[in-house]
Design an enzyme around this catalytic site. Structure first.
Site, PDB file in Angstrom:
ATOM      1  N   SER A   1       3.260 -44.503 -15.225  1.00 44.23           N
ATOM      2  CA  SER A   1       2.354 -43.377 -15.027  1.00 44.23           C
ATOM      3  C   SER A   1       2.116 -43.255 -13.523  1.00 44.23           C
ATOM      4  O   SER A   1       1.697 -44.227 -12.880  1.00 44.23           O
ATOM      5  CB  SER A   1       1.044 -43.617 -15.768  1.00 44.23           C
ATOM      6  OG  SER A   1       0.180 -42.539 -15.519  1.00 44.23           O
TER       7      SER A   1
ATOM      8  N   CYS B   1      -1.133 -39.334 -13.862  1.00 48.36           N
ATOM      9  CA  CYS B   1      -2.557 -39.357 -14.202  1.00 48.36           C
ATOM     10  C   CYS B   1      -3.460 -39.183 -12.997  1.00 48.36           C
ATOM     11  O   CYS B   1      -4.649 -39.374 -13.078  1.00 48.36           O
ATOM     12  CB  CYS B   1      -2.907 -40.617 -14.974  1.00 48.36           C
ATOM     13  SG  CYS B   1      -2.625 -42.110 -14.027  1.00 48.36           S
TER      14      CYS B   1
ATOM     15  N   GLY C   1       0.278 -42.563 -10.377  1.00 43.94           N
ATOM     16  CA  GLY C   1      -1.080 -42.382  -9.877  1.00 43.94           C
ATOM     17  C   GLY C   1      -0.973 -41.623  -8.570  1.00 43.94           C
ATOM     18  O   GLY C   1      -0.867 -42.212  -7.494  1.00 43.94           O
ATOM     19  N   THR C   2      -0.965 -40.328  -8.686  1.00 42.52           N
ATOM     20  CA  THR C   2      -0.645 -39.529  -7.492  1.00 42.52           C
ATOM     21  C   THR C   2      -1.811 -39.439  -6.508  1.00 42.52           C
ATOM     22  O   THR C   2      -1.619 -38.966  -5.389  1.00 42.52           O
ATOM     23  CB  THR C   2      -0.178 -38.122  -7.902  1.00 42.52           C
ATOM     24  OG1 THR C   2      -1.039 -37.645  -8.933  1.00 42.52           O
ATOM     25  CG2 THR C   2       1.250 -38.152  -8.393  1.00 42.52           C
TER      26      THR C   2
ATOM     27  N   ARG D   1      -3.279   2.959   8.910  1.00 43.01           N
ATOM     28  CA  ARG D   1      -3.567   1.637   8.333  1.00 43.01           C
ATOM     29  C   ARG D   1      -2.312   0.800   8.215  1.00 43.01           C
ATOM     30  O   ARG D   1      -1.233   1.318   7.949  1.00 43.01           O
ATOM     31  CB  ARG D   1      -4.100   1.769   6.897  1.00 43.01           C
ATOM     32  CG  ARG D   1      -5.420   2.457   6.759  1.00 43.01           C
ATOM     33  CD  ARG D   1      -5.715   2.575   5.262  1.00 43.01           C
ATOM     34  NE  ARG D   1      -6.501   3.741   4.973  1.00 43.01           N
ATOM     35  CZ  ARG D   1      -7.818   3.729   4.821  1.00 43.01           C
ATOM     36  NH1 ARG D   1      -8.471   2.599   4.901  1.00 43.01           N
ATOM     37  NH2 ARG D   1      -8.465   4.836   4.569  1.00 43.01           N
TER      38      ARG D   1
ATOM     39  N   LYS E   1       0.829  -1.202   0.000  1.00 39.82           N
ATOM     40  CA  LYS E   1       0.000   0.000   0.000  1.00 39.82           C
ATOM     41  C   LYS E   1       0.872   1.264   0.000  1.00 39.82           C
ATOM     42  O   LYS E   1       0.649   2.174  -0.798  1.00 39.82           O
ATOM     43  CB  LYS E   1      -0.901  -0.021   1.235  1.00 39.82           C
ATOM     44  CG  LYS E   1      -1.984   1.009   1.202  1.00 39.82           C
ATOM     45  CD  LYS E   1      -2.889   0.849   2.409  1.00 39.82           C
ATOM     46  CE  LYS E   1      -4.126   1.678   2.232  1.00 39.82           C
ATOM     47  NZ  LYS E   1      -5.095   1.082   1.317  1.00 39.82           N
TER      48      LYS E   1
ATOM     49  N   ARG F   1      -4.853  -0.826  -7.957  1.00 36.98           N
ATOM     50  CA  ARG F   1      -4.128  -2.117  -7.977  1.00 36.98           C
ATOM     51  C   ARG F   1      -4.589  -2.908  -9.199  1.00 36.98           C
ATOM     52  O   ARG F   1      -5.623  -2.585  -9.797  1.00 36.98           O
ATOM     53  CB  ARG F   1      -4.392  -2.910  -6.708  1.00 36.98           C
ATOM     54  CG  ARG F   1      -5.850  -3.172  -6.487  1.00 36.98           C
ATOM     55  CD  ARG F   1      -6.111  -3.829  -5.153  1.00 36.98           C
ATOM     56  NE  ARG F   1      -7.544  -3.760  -4.885  1.00 36.98           N
ATOM     57  CZ  ARG F   1      -8.104  -3.969  -3.730  1.00 36.98           C
ATOM     58  NH1 ARG F   1      -7.364  -4.222  -2.688  1.00 36.98           N
ATOM     59  NH2 ARG F   1      -9.404  -3.908  -3.576  1.00 36.98           N
TER      60      ARG F   1
ATOM     61  N   HIS G   1     -15.717 -39.930  -4.986  1.00 35.56           N
ATOM     62  CA  HIS G   1     -16.350 -40.459  -6.203  1.00 35.56           C
ATOM     63  C   HIS G   1     -17.050 -39.349  -6.978  1.00 35.56           C
ATOM     64  O   HIS G   1     -16.857 -39.181  -8.178  1.00 35.56           O
ATOM     65  CB  HIS G   1     -17.351 -41.551  -5.788  1.00 35.56           C
ATOM     66  CG  HIS G   1     -18.106 -42.136  -6.937  1.00 35.56           C
ATOM     67  ND1 HIS G   1     -19.347 -41.677  -7.311  1.00 35.56           N
ATOM     68  CD2 HIS G   1     -17.773 -43.107  -7.821  1.00 35.56           C
ATOM     69  CE1 HIS G   1     -19.764 -42.361  -8.361  1.00 35.56           C
ATOM     70  NE2 HIS G   1     -18.826 -43.241  -8.690  1.00 35.56           N
TER      71      HIS G   1
ATOM     72  N   TYR H   1       4.509 -36.367 -19.930  1.00 38.06           N
ATOM     73  CA  TYR H   1       3.152 -35.834 -20.092  1.00 38.06           C
ATOM     74  C   TYR H   1       2.401 -35.796 -18.763  1.00 38.06           C
ATOM     75  O   TYR H   1       2.791 -36.460 -17.803  1.00 38.06           O
ATOM     76  CB  TYR H   1       2.360 -36.644 -21.130  1.00 38.06           C
ATOM     77  CG  TYR H   1       2.043 -38.060 -20.694  1.00 38.06           C
ATOM     78  CD1 TYR H   1       0.903 -38.342 -19.948  1.00 38.06           C
ATOM     79  CD2 TYR H   1       2.896 -39.116 -21.012  1.00 38.06           C
ATOM     80  CE1 TYR H   1       0.624 -39.631 -19.532  1.00 38.06           C
ATOM     81  CE2 TYR H   1       2.618 -40.407 -20.600  1.00 38.06           C
ATOM     82  CZ  TYR H   1       1.479 -40.651 -19.854  1.00 38.06           C
ATOM     83  OH  TYR H   1       1.202 -41.924 -19.430  1.00 38.06           O
TER      84      TYR H   1
ATOM     85  N   MET I   1      -5.093  -7.310   9.519  1.00 40.93           N
ATOM     86  CA  MET I   1      -4.523  -6.419  10.536  1.00 40.93           C
ATOM     87  C   MET I   1      -5.487  -5.239  10.754  1.00 40.93           C
ATOM     88  O   MET I   1      -6.556  -5.189  10.177  1.00 40.93           O
ATOM     89  CB  MET I   1      -3.145  -5.967  10.097  1.00 40.93           C
ATOM     90  CG  MET I   1      -2.154  -7.109  10.118  1.00 40.93           C
ATOM     91  SD  MET I   1      -0.531  -6.628   9.584  1.00 40.93           S
ATOM     92  CE  MET I   1      -0.736  -6.385   7.857  1.00 40.93           C
TER      93      MET I   1
ATOM     94  N   GLY J   1      -7.758  -7.526   5.435  1.00 43.04           N
ATOM     95  CA  GLY J   1      -8.581  -7.618   6.644  1.00 43.04           C
ATOM     96  C   GLY J   1      -7.902  -8.292   7.828  1.00 43.04           C
ATOM     97  O   GLY J   1      -8.514  -8.490   8.866  1.00 43.04           O
TER      98      GLY J   1
ATOM     99  N   ARG K   1      -6.106 -48.933 -18.381  1.00 42.27           N
ATOM    100  CA  ARG K   1      -5.701 -49.576 -17.130  1.00 42.27           C
ATOM    101  C   ARG K   1      -6.567 -50.802 -16.876  1.00 42.27           C
ATOM    102  O   ARG K   1      -7.794 -50.752 -17.060  1.00 42.27           O
ATOM    103  CB  ARG K   1      -5.883 -48.590 -15.979  1.00 42.27           C
ATOM    104  CG  ARG K   1      -5.580 -49.199 -14.639  1.00 42.27           C
ATOM    105  CD  ARG K   1      -5.663 -48.187 -13.543  1.00 42.27           C
ATOM    106  NE  ARG K   1      -7.051 -47.893 -13.208  1.00 42.27           N
ATOM    107  CZ  ARG K   1      -7.389 -47.001 -12.283  1.00 42.27           C
ATOM    108  NH1 ARG K   1      -6.458 -46.315 -11.663  1.00 42.27           N
ATOM    109  NH2 ARG K   1      -8.650 -46.777 -12.002  1.00 42.27           N
TER     110      ARG K   1
ATOM    111  N   ASP L   1      -3.425 -42.231  -5.373  1.00 40.23           N
ATOM    112  CA  ASP L   1      -3.058 -43.297  -4.442  1.00 40.23           C
ATOM    113  C   ASP L   1      -1.687 -43.045  -3.823  1.00 40.23           C
ATOM    114  O   ASP L   1      -1.463 -43.360  -2.656  1.00 40.23           O
ATOM    115  CB  ASP L   1      -3.073 -44.652  -5.160  1.00 40.23           C
ATOM    116  CG  ASP L   1      -4.464 -45.258  -5.140  1.00 40.23           C
ATOM    117  OD1 ASP L   1      -5.067 -45.291  -4.055  1.00 40.23           O
ATOM    118  OD2 ASP L   1      -4.957 -45.654  -6.208  1.00 40.23           O
TER     119      ASP L   1
HETATM  120  C1  PEP Z   1      -4.354 -42.485  -8.897  1.00 37.84           C
HETATM  121  O1  PEP Z   1      -4.337 -43.225  -7.924  1.00 37.84           O
HETATM  122  O2  PEP Z   1      -3.750 -41.401  -8.951  1.00 37.84           O
HETATM  123  C2  PEP Z   1      -5.142 -42.863 -10.083  1.00 37.84           C
HETATM  124  C3  PEP Z   1      -5.113 -42.137 -11.170  1.00 37.84           C
HETATM  125  O3  PEP Z   1      -5.959 -43.938  -9.937  1.00 37.84           O
HETATM  126  P1  PEP Z   1      -7.372 -43.907  -9.199  1.00 37.84           P
HETATM  127  O4  PEP Z   1      -7.714 -42.501  -8.885  1.00 37.84           O
HETATM  128  O5  PEP Z   1      -8.338 -44.535 -10.142  1.00 37.84           O
HETATM  129  O6  PEP Z   1      -7.099 -44.754  -8.006  1.00 37.84           O
HETATM  130 MG    MG Z   2      -4.990 -45.277  -8.177  1.00 39.18          MG
END
Ligand code: PEP
Ligand code: MG
Length: 913
Positions: free
Chosen positions: A794, A861, A796-797, A113, A44, A357, A477, A881, A124, A122, A640, A799
């Site tokens: 790949s 993925c 599976g982030t 201020r 500011k 701003r 889900h 990718y 301070m 908001g 898969r 899990d």
């Molecule tokens: C994961 O685990 O990142 C994944 C892509 O598989 P799923 O979400 O189907 O377990």
């Molecule tokens: Mg998985």
């Protein structure tokens, strides 16, 4: 031992250190500081200095720099130097204004201020109207010819000073004020006249005396010193600490304090106040856009008590002020090279700029403004790429709520699980959704409201305009499925109680029944009462295309889509996906006409029975694969093998028990009873305490190899059929949830065997790969081993995050809100990849895999594949990718382009926030 003072040392060294400059003045056309000094002056203060230097009419004042705050933190007080420099600056200000702080016929009043380097809205404290006391309030009443205004300003000062500086509970003042309104029989604050406000002031003073054991200070200098220190202290209040933790702001930065002459927009009909934008922030159209109110203070414009007037009206009322405002804001935009959001006040015909701003804007506006500014020569194409936050591109792909036409009552805020807008009538079950949605020309818009969704709700989700759940997180889900469908979803709205049996939802003391209208904003997570209108999506907007054509050449990461059915694959291609990175085959099983066959397969007592059921499923899977291969037309398709726990395909144990109990009591001889008992037995056999760590992933294909066999056959028969039609196919079969090399070998042997069988039978061969998902820490650790067999990886982030943190994906929402609120976690690791932990495993797994197989193709993925910061990380560690749901493909493309462009252009995350 001789002691040397600092001064002595300087003299001995023959040099004099410059005393620290704590206070920076701005006013009279020039400022001591400038716009680059955010470290010292805060955002500011730096902005006020910059505007002053640019010759803009800014109310004058001074900024006490952040070093004074750090000093205050270290010693519990500022040094005498700070006090002295502040008094000098105040004297300068008084001289410039021809006024004295809180004294004389025309008293100087100031605001105090906070203003840190990074905006902490908001968090301070602020004190306005400082300088008012029993004398100066009378002078102000006389000079403004408006006693009500003067007394109201004074009572506000006592209230603010009391709570901020003297730490008196706000409620103590509120009680007095409310009692006065009751006594005078008025509803609004504005209903109290000057006399009533004088009475409030007298009682406020008593509140101060009672709680602080001292009088409200009549000495304006004392007010100023105490307020300055209180603002410094507010850097350490819980709110501010919390905000810094969440936003990763260093606790040691400290805040600056801005002391500025007050200007008033409520001194009659030649005064006013307003806010505006240099271009329309909703559409990006180049037009002067904003609102103002005559004879009003800032908060009146935003509070909704009075309806503000379009800014263009100002031209008729005060043409000179209007022209000056236009000229100034145009200049500001050129200076900052970005759309400006500004605040102004007109005091008795004179214009003052209070703030400017870079303005927040919608995705549509961000793209349009970026293009315009390149055309106007304000910025380069490369700079333009960073003017759009990748997440904002959703705006082009999904409908939005039109909030202009109707009053918005937010019932609850849940997780923004899948963006866009949905307006419809409530239904509580999937069957009800199908019935109420209707078909053909008689279609109705419905919102499916559930505690949480399960695979059995899929037919209802398919027809619903939007989904609302009261439980579940960003990878629940409902969230995953709706994102795939590009359908709006608000998940985990905990304030909403859903009673599916009673078919009602309760929130904020209101009860909603089937047929009641609600509106969902999946982009912000808001659940809104009633029927709002929506604005259409614009996926092929020519301006978007042009913008992307500038960004795309930088991109190095491939972007694929997670798509399970031909329709999603077609959609993904339209958004620019370069293949499919994850086709979850179990989603193909969840269709209504397939579920009975899946159940028969699971119920099978032996392999023969199981094979018979699988045979029925084979043509269905094959036809889906044919559709997906055709849609991808030569781009790779990663399929898969079956992943979810088997019990997910069966009815719930509790429901079966109830049904059996009812039949036992009413129709004990019913043949259905026998069937149900056998079903229950199987459900119990398959029941797992920890299904997420249970009989799923490759474990399923290892225990029931015929499932993998059937799936491999469906894949290769489809591939051969499509290839025979002259369409290129590139299947990549992916084995989920492996932890060891042996699991990988076991499953890929089946796939290779079936591939050869099909090629021989059909007398046609296609190229294919067999790879694995890396979604368990062990797999990342032994990635060099696994790569001996796997032809691609790949990550599976979803899990991998679950198993690295040990957080259940489905239940984490019980813990996460507290973790985020306490700053234990900065972000939801299921939404934004945890670079330190999970990211380290991704990096390590990639490096180890490539040690064995240098050309190993590696992707990701999990849901992170479409989240900009995670995409940036994937770029940095050299993945090939990312793969995300179709509606995030555009976002991922831009995020990947920005990541690569910032490498090349050395731009430091210059996105418009
Ligand atoms: C994961 O685990 O990142 C994944 C892509 O598989 P799923 O979400 O189907 O377990
Ligand atoms: Mg998985």
């Amino acid at each position: 031992m001789a002691t040397t003072t600092l001064a002595q040392t300087e003299v001995e060294n023959g040099q004099r250190a410059q005393p620290t400059k704590y206070v920076y003045f701005f006013g009279g056309g020039k400022a001591d500081g400038n716009g680059k000094m955010k470290d010292e002056l805060g955002g500011k203060g730096a902005g006020l200095a910059e505007m002053t230097n640019a010759g803009l009419p800014v109310p004058p004042g001074f900024t006490i720099q952040t070093e004074a705050c750090r000093e205050y933190m270290r010693h519990g007080a500022v040094s005498a130097q700070v006090g002295r420099q502040m008094e000098e600056a105040l004297a300068h200000l008084e001289k410039l204004q021809g006024q004295k702080l809180g004294a004389g016929e025309n008293p100087l009043l100031v605001s105090v201020r906070s203003g840190a380097k990074f905006s902490m809205p908001g968090m301070m404290d602020t004190i306005l109207n400082l300088g008012l006391n029993d004398q100066s309030v009378e002078a102000l009443a006389k000079r403004s010819n408006n006693p009500r205004f003067a007394y109201d300003s004074y009572r506000r000062l006592i209230q603010m000073f009391g709570s901020v500086v003297l730490e008196i509970p706000k409620s103590a003042f509120e009680e007095v004020f409310d009692a006065k309104k009751k006594q005078k029989k008025v509803k609004l604050d504005t209903g109290l006249d000057a006399k009533a406000l004088q009475e409030v002031i007298a009682e406020y003073k008593k509140v101060v005396k009672k709680h602080a054991k001292r009088d409200f200070p009549q000495d304006s200098h004392e007010q100023l010193i105490m307020s300055r220190d209180a603002v410094f202290r507010s850097w350490q209040n819980d709110r501010a600490k919390h905000y810094r933790r969440i936003n990763n702001i260093d606790d040691m930065l400290g805040t600056a304090v801005n002391v500025q002459a007050m200007v008033y927009g409520n001194l009659g009909d030649t005064s006013g106040t307003g806010v505006g934008f240099t271009r329309n922030p909703a559409t990006g159209t180049k037009e002067f856009y904003g609102e103002f109110l005559l004879n009003a203070q800032g908060e009146d414009v935003v509070s909704g008590v009075r309806t503000p007037v379009p800014i263009l009206e100002l031209e008729k009322i005060m043409p000179d002020v209007y022209n000056q405002l236009r000229e100034i804001t145009t200049r500001l935009e050129k200076h900052y090279k970005d759309l400006q959001d500004f605040e102004f006040t007109i005091q008795e015909g004179k214009l003052y700029m209070l703030q400017t701003r870079n303005g927040k804007r919608t995705g549509l506006a961000a793209v349009r403004v970026a293009l315009q500014m390149v055309d106007e020569g304000l910025i380069t194409k490369e700079e333009a790429i960073f003017r759009v936050d990748p997440n904002q591109l959703y705006d082009f792909l999904v409908p939005r709520l039109d909030e202009k036409k109707t009053k918005v009552e937010v019932l609850a805020t849940g997780l923004p699980a899948s963006p866009g807008a949905a307006v419809g009538q409530i239904v509580f079950t999937a069957d009800e959704a199908v019935e109420a949605a209707g078909h053909g020309s008689k279609k109705n818009s419905v919102i499916l409201v559930r505690g949480e969704t399960t695979p059995e709700d899929i037919h209802g989700m398919e027809v619903a305009a939007g989904i609302l759940t009261s439980r579940g997180g960003m990878t629940s889900h409902a969230a995953v499925v709706t994102r795939g469908m590009g359908k709006c979803c608000v998940a985990g709205a905990g304030d909403i109680e859903v009673n599916e049996k009673a078919r009602e939802m309760r929130v904020k003391g209101q009860v909603f029944k089937p047929g009641d209208w609600i509106s969902l904003d999946g982009t912000t997570g808001r659940v809104i009462k009633g029927k709002l209108s929506t604005l259409d999506a614009k996926p092929d907007d020519p301006e978007l295309m042009k913008f992307m054509s500038w960004a795309e050449p930088f991109r190095k990461l491939g972007v694929r889509a997670n798509a399970d059915i031909p329709r999603d694959a077609i959609q993904a291609r339209a958004f620019g996906a370069e293949g499919i990175g994850l086709c979850r085959t179990e989603h193909m099983f969840f269709a209504e006409d397939r579920l009975p066959h899946v159940r028969t397969m699971i119920m099978a007592r032996d392999e023969k029975e199981r094979r018979a059921a699988l045979k029925k499923l084979l043509p269905m899977q094959r036809s889906d694969f044919i559709g997906v291969f055709r849609a991808m037309d030569g781009f790779p398709v990663t399929i898969r093998t079956l992943d979810p726990p088997l019990h997910e395909f069966l009815p719930r144990r509790e429901d079966l028990m109830v049904e059996i109990a009812v039949l036992e009591a009413t129709k004990p001889k019913s043949p259905k009873l026998k069937a149900l008992r056998s079903l229950l037995r199987r459900v119990e056999e398959l029941h797992e305490v920890n299904p997420m760590l249970g009989h799923r992933g490759c474990r399923l294909g290892i225990t029931y190899p015929e499932i993998t066999e059937m799936q491999a056959r469906a894949i290769f028969e489809a591939a051969v059929a499509v290839a025979k039609d002259g369409v290129k196919v590139k299947p990549e079969v992916m084995i989920p949830l492996v932890a060891t090399l042996n699991e990988t070998v076991n499953q890929s042997a089946i796939v290779h065997r079936v591939a050869q069988e099909v090629f021989k039978e059909k007398e046609k061969t296609v190229d294919y790969l067999v790879g694995t998902m890396i979604e368990l820490p062990r797999a990342a650790l032994v990635a060099d081993e696994i790569a001996k067999e796997a032809q691609f990886f790949s990550f599976g982030t979803n899990d991998l995050t679950q198993t690295t943190f040990g957080f259940s994906r489905d239940d984490v929402n019980k813990i996460l809100p507290t973790y985020l609120a306490e700053g234990i976690l900065k972000q939801d690791p299921f939404a934004v990849l945890d670079r330190e932990g999970v990211g380290q495993l991704v990096r390590m797994g990639t490096e180890r895999g490539r040690k064995t197989r240098p050309d190993l193709k590696v992707g990701i993925c999990g849901e992170h594949g479409g989240e900009p910061s995670s995409v940036e990380f994937c770029h940095q560690i050299g993945l090939n990718y990312v793969s995300c749901s179709p509606f995030r493909v555009l976002t991922a493309r831009l995020a990947a382009a920005q990541a690569a462009a910032s490498d090349k252009l050395k731009v430091e995350g210059g996105r418009t926030k």
